[in-house]
Write a protein that holds these residues in place. Structure first.
Motif, PDB file in Angstrom:
ATOM      1  N   TYR A 217     -45.389   5.785  10.394  1.00  0.00           N
ATOM      2  CA  TYR A 217     -45.117   6.869   9.607  1.00  0.00           C
ATOM      3  C   TYR A 217     -46.194   8.009   9.691  1.00  0.00           C
ATOM      4  CZ  TYR A 217     -41.805   4.334   6.564  1.00  0.00           C
ATOM      5  OH  TYR A 217     -40.610   3.958   5.993  1.00  0.00           O
ATOM      6  N   ASN A 218     -45.680   9.290   9.462  1.00  0.00           N
ATOM      7  CA  ASN A 218     -46.806  10.410   9.654  1.00  0.00           C
ATOM      8  C   ASN A 218     -46.630  11.094   8.162  1.00  0.00           C
ATOM      9  OD1 ASN A 218     -47.539   9.805  12.092  1.00  0.00           O
ATOM     10  ND2 ASN A 218     -46.223  11.397  13.139  1.00  0.00           N
ATOM     11  N   TYR A 219     -47.833  11.504   7.574  1.00  0.00           N
ATOM     12  CA  TYR A 219     -47.873  12.348   6.240  1.00  0.00           C
ATOM     13  C   TYR A 219     -48.286  13.625   6.614  1.00  0.00           C
ATOM     14  CZ  TYR A 219     -47.698   7.781   3.816  1.00  0.00           C
ATOM     15  OH  TYR A 219     -47.371   6.431   3.149  1.00  0.00           O
ATOM     16  N   THR A 220     -47.680  14.637   6.086  1.00  0.00           N
ATOM     17  CA  THR A 220     -47.947  16.183   6.202  1.00  0.00           C
ATOM     18  C   THR A 220     -48.829  16.549   4.989  1.00  0.00           C
ATOM     19  OG1 THR A 220     -46.099  16.833   4.893  1.00  0.00           O
ATOM     20  CG2 THR A 220     -45.771  16.653   7.299  1.00  0.00           C
ATOM     21  N   VAL A 221     -49.899  16.948   5.259  1.00  0.00           N
ATOM     22  CA  VAL A 221     -50.795  17.399   4.112  1.00  0.00           C
ATOM     23  C   VAL A 221     -50.645  18.786   3.898  1.00  0.00           C
ATOM     24  CG1 VAL A 221     -53.161  17.821   3.708  1.00  0.00           C
ATOM     25  CG2 VAL A 221     -52.498  16.065   5.293  1.00  0.00           C
TER      26      VAL A 221
END
Length: 326
Positions: free
Chosen positions: A33-37
């Motif tokens: 997974y990748n999280y956007t900030v």
């Protein structure tokens, strides 16, 4: 009871605030997974898998994007081929998000966009092909769809890895006609194979007969050659025997002359008896008749060589005066 002063309450509140701030600033991103900030509602950066830090109260997690390869089920739909045949097609699409920010902020609903895009391109590809070509070139359809889908999804930060057509269902009447056509084609192939087998069998049979005739002719040729050789040797033997007898006669050997004349006489009687057109043959079969024949031969010999030659033969030698040239 210990009295609680205002200062103590402030310290407790500050400690709780610090703990809450640290908890809000630490983020753990799972693998895949990748999280956007987002900072004040605007995209700032992307957090990869592992431990990440954000500024509490200023930044927050915007989208949690799955960057693993995913499968998207394409609903079954009706499509019209180039030759106006309606078919029902369902498919599956495989894709992977390469850029979490673009996949989150360039399109509002990625899955729905990919489904609509795939269905539209399936209808486009099916409309450019005939039914027979559609049924027999499924790999070509997959390749064309993959090329178009990958180019269309590239601005969204998505890589389309595969497009698989799972099933193509023609109408019932067309399917029945195709089954009958396939049955007729198979029966035709079976008849052709059977005829070809019969043809090969006849060819092999004719080749066998040809070889048999060749071998028979070779045998007859060899037999004729052997017969001719036997007759040649027999003629040579007969000529040699005749020469020897003639030489003996020239030397005054009466018995040689008797043997030659008796042999020819016997051969003549044998030829008369074996003739096909001879119904009745009278031959001297009695011993007296045969002796009389031999006696006649002896008289003939005396007439040729004279009495002196006969008497000299009986005495065991022939005088030189007894040989006459006339």
């Amino acid at each position: 009871m210990v009295p609680i002063f205002g200062f103590d309450i402030v310290v407790v509140v500050l400690v709780l605030l610090v703990i809450l701030t640290i908890a809000l600033g630490v983020r753990t991103v799972p693998q895949g997974y990748n999280y956007t900030v987002e900072r004040f509602g605007r995209y700032s950066r992307t957090l990869g898998a592992g431990l990440g830090l954000i500024v509490p109260y200023i930044e927050r997690i915007g989208h949690k994007v799955n960057v693993m390869e995913q499968v998207l089920d394409i609903p079954s739909q009706e499509a019209i081929t180039k030759d106006n045949a309606g078919v029902r097609i369902d498919a599956a699409a495989f894709y992977q998000v390469l850029d979490a920010a673009r996949a989150s902020y360039e399109v509002s609903s990625l899955d729905q966009a990919l489904v609509v895009l795939t269905m539209t391109n399936i209808r486009t590809v099916v409309g450019s092909m005939d039914l027979d070509q559609l049924l027999s070139h499924r790999d070509e359809i997959n390749e064309r769809l993959l090329r178009v889908m990958d180019a269309a999804a590239s601005p969204w930060g998505v890589k389309v890895t595969r497009i698989e057509i799972r099933d193509i269902l023609p109408p019932a009447d067309i399917a029945g006609a195709m089954n009958r056509q396939m049955k007729a084609e198979r029966e035709k192939r079976a008849a052709v194979l059977e005829a070809e087998g019969l043809r090969q069998a006849e060819i092999l049979k004719a080749e066998g007969q040809k070889q048999s005739q060749i071998l028979a002719a070779e045998g007859r040729k060899e037999a004729a050659f052997r017969d001719a050789e036997a007759r040649e040797r027999s003629a040579q033997a007969e000529a040699s025997a005749t020469a020897m007898v003639s030489e003996a006669i020239s030397k005054g050997d009466i018995q040689a002359a008797n043997f030659l004349i008796a042999e020819r006489y016997t051969d003549a009687l044998k030829a008369m008896a074996s003739a096909h057109n001879s119904k009745v043959v009278i031959v001297p079969i009695e011993a007296a008749a045969l002796a009389g024949t031999v006696g006649g031969i002896a008289q003939l010999t005396k007439a040729v060589f004279g009495d002196d030659a006969v008497e000299a033969r009986r005495a065991g030698s022939v005088p030189a005066s007894g040989r006459t040239g006339g």
